[in-house]
Design a protein around this motif. Structure first.
Motif, PDB file in Angstrom:
ATOM      1  N   MET A   1       0.833  -1.194   0.000  1.00  0.00           N
ATOM      2  CA  MET A   1       0.000   0.000   0.000  1.00  0.00           C
ATOM      3  C   MET A   1       0.872   1.250   0.000  1.00  0.00           C
ATOM      4  SD  MET A   1      -1.204   0.720   3.907  1.00  0.00           S
ATOM      5  CE  MET A   1      -1.472   2.420   3.451  1.00  0.00           C
ATOM      6  N   SER A   2       0.328   2.337  -0.515  1.00  0.00           N
ATOM      7  CA  SER A   2       1.031   3.615  -0.504  1.00  0.00           C
ATOM      8  C   SER A   2       0.719   4.360   0.787  1.00  0.00           C
ATOM      9  CB  SER A   2       0.598   4.454  -1.710  1.00  0.00           C
ATOM     10  OG  SER A   2      -0.801   4.666  -1.697  1.00  0.00           O
ATOM     11  N   THR A   3       1.558   5.306   1.139  1.00  0.00           N
ATOM     12  CA  THR A   3       1.323   6.119   2.324  1.00  0.00           C
ATOM     13  C   THR A   3       0.078   6.967   2.116  1.00  0.00           C
ATOM     14  OG1 THR A   3       3.695   6.228   2.725  1.00  0.00           O
ATOM     15  CG2 THR A   3       2.312   7.859   3.841  1.00  0.00           C
ATOM     16  N   PRO A   4      -0.854   7.002   3.070  1.00  0.00           N
ATOM     17  CA  PRO A   4      -2.076   7.788   2.880  1.00  0.00           C
ATOM     18  C   PRO A   4      -1.782   9.268   2.752  1.00  0.00           C
ATOM     19  CG  PRO A   4      -1.897   7.022   5.149  1.00  0.00           C
ATOM     20  CD  PRO A   4      -0.833   6.313   4.373  1.00  0.00           C
ATOM     21  N   GLU A   5      -2.528   9.919   1.881  1.00  0.00           N
ATOM     22  CA  GLU A   5      -2.340  11.356   1.651  1.00  0.00           C
ATOM     23  C   GLU A   5      -3.221  12.224   2.538  1.00  0.00           C
ATOM     24  OE1 GLU A   5      -1.759  12.945  -2.477  1.00  0.00           O
ATOM     25  OE2 GLU A   5      -2.667  11.019  -3.000  1.00  0.00           O
ATOM     26  N   GLY A 220     -28.020  17.044   9.921  1.00  0.00           N
ATOM     27  CA  GLY A 220     -26.820  17.514   9.230  1.00  0.00           C
ATOM     28  C   GLY A 220     -25.560  17.105   9.962  1.00  0.00           C
ATOM     29  N   SER A 221     -24.454  17.128   9.239  1.00  0.00           N
ATOM     30  CA  SER A 221     -23.167  16.777   9.817  1.00  0.00           C
ATOM     31  C   SER A 221     -22.059  17.482   9.053  1.00  0.00           C
ATOM     32  CB  SER A 221     -22.957  15.259   9.791  1.00  0.00           C
ATOM     33  OG  SER A 221     -23.072  14.759   8.467  1.00  0.00           O
ATOM     34  N   ALA A 222     -20.862  17.430   9.598  1.00  0.00           N
ATOM     35  CA  ALA A 222     -19.721  18.099   8.969  1.00  0.00           C
ATOM     36  C   ALA A 222     -18.437  17.402   9.386  1.00  0.00           C
ATOM     37  CB  ALA A 222     -19.670  19.571   9.381  1.00  0.00           C
ATOM     38  N   PHE A 223     -17.397  17.594   8.594  1.00  0.00           N
ATOM     39  CA  PHE A 223     -16.081  17.088   8.967  1.00  0.00           C
ATOM     40  C   PHE A 223     -15.003  17.996   8.390  1.00  0.00           C
ATOM     41  CE2 PHE A 223     -17.436  14.722   5.187  1.00  0.00           C
ATOM     42  CZ  PHE A 223     -16.349  14.828   4.330  1.00  0.00           C
ATOM     43  N   VAL A 224     -13.835  17.948   9.008  1.00  0.00           N
ATOM     44  CA  VAL A 224     -12.684  18.728   8.559  1.00  0.00           C
ATOM     45  C   VAL A 224     -11.636  17.771   8.015  1.00  0.00           C
ATOM     46  CG1 VAL A 224     -10.808  20.273   9.235  1.00  0.00           C
ATOM     47  CG2 VAL A 224     -13.096  20.578  10.214  1.00  0.00           C
ATOM     48  N   MET A 225     -11.186  18.040   6.786  1.00  0.00           N
ATOM     49  CA  MET A 225     -10.166  17.217   6.135  1.00  0.00           C
ATOM     50  C   MET A 225      -8.882  18.001   5.953  1.00  0.00           C
ATOM     51  SD  MET A 225     -11.772  14.916   3.069  1.00  0.00           S
ATOM     52  CE  MET A 225     -10.112  14.598   2.457  1.00  0.00           C
ATOM     53  N   THR A 226      -7.782  17.285   5.968  1.00  0.00           N
ATOM     54  CA  THR A 226      -6.487  17.895   5.691  1.00  0.00           C
ATOM     55  C   THR A 226      -5.554  16.809   5.155  1.00  0.00           C
ATOM     56  OG1 THR A 226      -4.713  19.258   6.617  1.00  0.00           O
ATOM     57  CG2 THR A 226      -5.593  17.519   8.029  1.00  0.00           C
ATOM     58  N   THR A 227      -4.319  17.184   4.907  1.00  0.00           N
ATOM     59  CA  THR A 227      -3.347  16.176   4.474  1.00  0.00           C
ATOM     60  C   THR A 227      -2.945  15.320   5.666  1.00  0.00           C
ATOM     61  OG1 THR A 227      -1.459  17.613   4.913  1.00  0.00           O
ATOM     62  CG2 THR A 227      -2.448  17.733   2.702  1.00  0.00           C
ATOM     63  N   ALA A 228      -2.469  14.132   5.395  1.00  0.00           N
ATOM     64  CA  ALA A 228      -2.018  13.253   6.472  1.00  0.00           C
ATOM     65  C   ALA A 228      -0.878  13.896   7.259  1.00  0.00           C
ATOM     66  CB  ALA A 228      -1.589  11.907   5.893  1.00  0.00           C
ATOM     67  N   GLU A 229      -0.018  14.603   6.556  1.00  0.00           N
ATOM     68  CA  GLU A 229       1.110  15.269   7.211  1.00  0.00           C
ATOM     69  C   GLU A 229       0.630  16.326   8.189  1.00  0.00           C
ATOM     70  OE1 GLU A 229       5.182  17.750   6.028  1.00  0.00           O
ATOM     71  OE2 GLU A 229       3.765  17.150   4.466  1.00  0.00           O
ATOM     72  N   TYR A 240      -7.179   8.227   8.973  1.00  0.00           N
ATOM     73  CA  TYR A 240      -6.580   8.252   7.645  1.00  0.00           C
ATOM     74  C   TYR A 240      -7.467   7.548   6.614  1.00  0.00           C
ATOM     75  CZ  TYR A 240      -2.420   9.427  10.352  1.00  0.00           C
ATOM     76  OH  TYR A 240      -1.530  10.020  11.210  1.00  0.00           O
ATOM     77  N   ILE A 241      -7.472   8.087   5.418  1.00  0.00           N
ATOM     78  CA  ILE A 241      -8.130   7.436   4.285  1.00  0.00           C
ATOM     79  C   ILE A 241      -7.097   6.503   3.675  1.00  0.00           C
ATOM     80  CG2 ILE A 241      -9.249   7.800   2.052  1.00  0.00           C
ATOM     81  CD1 ILE A 241      -9.993  10.649   3.180  1.00  0.00           C
ATOM     82  N   LEU A 242      -7.250   5.212   3.931  1.00  0.00           N
ATOM     83  CA  LEU A 242      -6.211   4.233   3.603  1.00  0.00           C
ATOM     84  C   LEU A 242      -6.370   3.631   2.216  1.00  0.00           C
ATOM     85  CD1 LEU A 242      -6.076   2.357   7.032  1.00  0.00           C
ATOM     86  CD2 LEU A 242      -4.564   4.180   6.229  1.00  0.00           C
ATOM     87  N   LEU A 391     -10.860   3.105   6.263  1.00  0.00           N
ATOM     88  CA  LEU A 391     -10.365   4.153   7.144  1.00  0.00           C
ATOM     89  C   LEU A 391      -9.639   3.518   8.319  1.00  0.00           C
ATOM     90  CD1 LEU A 391     -13.758   6.064   7.263  1.00  0.00           C
ATOM     91  CD2 LEU A 391     -11.749   6.848   6.002  1.00  0.00           C
ATOM     92  N   GLY A 392      -8.695   4.239   8.889  1.00  0.00           N
ATOM     93  CA  GLY A 392      -7.980   3.720  10.037  1.00  0.00           C
ATOM     94  C   GLY A 392      -7.382   4.809  10.893  1.00  0.00           C
ATOM     95  N   ASN A 393      -7.257   4.550  12.190  1.00  0.00           N
ATOM     96  CA  ASN A 393      -6.597   5.529  13.063  1.00  0.00           C
ATOM     97  C   ASN A 393      -5.099   5.267  13.171  1.00  0.00           C
ATOM     98  OD1 ASN A 393      -6.400   3.384  14.919  1.00  0.00           O
ATOM     99  ND2 ASN A 393      -8.307   3.984  15.950  1.00  0.00           N
ATOM    100  N   GLU A 394      -4.631   4.329  12.378  1.00  0.00           N
ATOM    101  CA  GLU A 394      -3.197   4.103  12.231  1.00  0.00           C
ATOM    102  C   GLU A 394      -2.933   3.650  10.806  1.00  0.00           C
ATOM    103  OE1 GLU A 394      -2.139  -0.215  13.736  1.00  0.00           O
ATOM    104  OE2 GLU A 394      -3.164   0.891  15.323  1.00  0.00           O
ATOM    105  N   VAL A 395      -1.685   3.688  10.409  1.00  0.00           N
ATOM    106  CA  VAL A 395      -1.297   3.291   9.047  1.00  0.00           C
ATOM    107  C   VAL A 395      -0.674   1.901   9.124  1.00  0.00           C
ATOM    108  CG1 VAL A 395       0.093   3.838   7.031  1.00  0.00           C
ATOM    109  CG2 VAL A 395      -0.911   5.688   8.401  1.00  0.00           C
ATOM    110  N   PRO A 396      -1.233   0.906   8.439  1.00  0.00           N
ATOM    111  CA  PRO A 396      -0.683  -0.452   8.508  1.00  0.00           C
ATOM    112  C   PRO A 396       0.809  -0.482   8.157  1.00  0.00           C
ATOM    113  CG  PRO A 396      -2.755  -0.431   7.313  1.00  0.00           C
ATOM    114  CD  PRO A 396      -2.379   0.999   7.537  1.00  0.00           C
TER     115      PRO A 396
END
Length: 399
Positions: A1-5, A220-229, A240-242, A391-396
């Protein structure tokens, strides 16, 4: 797998139900503020604000087009506003839009918002709109096709060719209600449900009863997205979006023969496998399975494709209690549209937000202990537009 962005770092949600005193904009404002606060960042770091279009209502959409929300929340450094919609798949398509904005460098943090208020429309207006939605206006609607009838046909096909019983179909509704009873924002959080009650409720389109169909609601709902870094710098437990995958086949379901309707897992399963593979994970790694199902048979079809049970045996899994709280395979932990409430394009949003809450350990009474990885599903209303995200709270392999 690639590193999540990319990662999601904060969410917001208001109670789902009938709230005629609440405007769509009030919903959007509240969930936006909640998501930013939950993300732990300043509103001035929000560089993009995206909104899902409101179904059946144009005034809210116009306000979103012209930037009322970033102004109202005081996002002084917002550079990009946009609105998009793709039915039940809107949470996927709008997230892909957010990824493009983040990748371009125009924004470091993107706020994504959904708000819906069906209570402003009469029951007849609601029924008319959703009876036609997803059905072909030229070749299906003139001959009496409605969405409930379409779902009823698919339910019968699924039952006939898998041997799934009506009690097992009803069991999906019961399992969803058990999850909703643990959710503070669910529409039916205080009303337990039994298989007998589901089967004895009013028949809508055989074999579907009223308690097998979703109920339109405000929410209704909302979320905040950013880069993995960025996420690793500002968030204690980013999600993370894996891996993800999607597929579109065609629009109308009635082109299928009945037998083919029961075998949609053959269309879904390769998409789920691609998402798993891109994440570097498999079904046995998943702690939660979040499914967007507006009818119980749809949940069974998706479960058939996830690699957790032999296709056609998902009904038995539900009947054994394995998808309910405390079960081996937690499925749709917010209660799905049937018990959480159907907020139009927001059903996919609600499932995504619940996925993030679970993985951040913020799901309250519904929390699945030790959840690390989740596969989340959303799709267009005609069942031929399917999306899976791991999705995951850690990167495999990272830790």
């Amino acid at each position: 797998m690639s590193t999540p962005e990319f990662a999601i770092i904060g969410t917001g949600e208001v109670p789902c139900g009938i709230y005629p005193g609440r405007s769509e904009f009030e919903i959007a404002y509240r969930v936006a503020k909640m998501a930013i606060e939950d993300a732990g960042i300043s509103k001035d770091r929000i560089g993009g604000v995206l909104a899902a279009a409101h179904i059946m209502g144009s005034e809210f959409n116009t306000e979103m087009f012209f930037g009322r929300l970033p102004e109202a929340i005081g996002a002084r450094n917002c550079r990009v506003t946009a609105t998009t919609v793709s039915g039940g798949a809107s949470s996927f398509s709008i997230r892909k839009t957010a990824e493009g904005i983040l990748r371009s460098g125009e924004a470091d943090y993107v706020l994504v918002v959904h708000a819906q208020r069906f209570s402003q429309f009469s029951p007849n207006e609601q029924v008319t709109y959703f009876a036609h939605a997803g059905s072909d206006l030229e070749w299906e609607v003139p001959y009496g096709m409605t969405y409930n009838a379409l779902a009823a046909m698919m339910t019968q096909g699924y039952m006939e060719y898998t041997g799934t019983t009506l009690e097992q179909v009803a069991g999906v509704c019961v399992a969803c209600r058990r999850w909703a009873n643990l959710q503070s924002n669910a529409m039916f959080r205080d009303k337990p449900l039994t298989v007998e009650e589901v089967l004895k409720s009013r028949v809508v389109a055989y074999p579907l009863t009223a308690l097998m169909c979703n109920v339109l609601a405000d929410g209704g709902s909302a979320f905040v997205m950013t880069t993995a870094e960025n996420a690793r710098k500002v968030c204690r437990k980013p999600v993370y979006i894996l891996g993800e995958a999607s597929e579109f086949s065609h629009r109308t379901v009635t082109r299928f023969k009945v037998k083919e309707m029961s075998r949609l897992h053959e269309f879904y399963a390769p998409v789920a496998r691609r998402a798993y593979e891109r994440a570097g994970l498999g079904p046995t790694d998943m702690d939660i399975f979040e499914i967007y199902g507006s009818y119980p048979f749809a949940s069974l079809l998706v479960m058939d494709s996830l690699g957790i049970v032999e296709p056609g045996r998902s009904g038995a899994l539900v009947e054994a209690g394995e998808t309910s709280p405390g079960g081996k395979y937690p499925v749709s932990t917010n209660g799905e549209a049937m018990s959480f409430g159907h907020t139009g394009t927001g059903c996919g949003f609600a499932i995504l937000v619940e996925s993030v809450r679970q993985l951040q350990g913020k799901a309250g009474k519904a929390q699945v202990e030790g959840a690390r990885f989740c596969i989340e599903n959303c799709g267009g209303g005609a069942f031929m537009d399917i999306h899976f995200t791991v999705l995951g709270n850690e990167v495999p392999g990272r830790y």
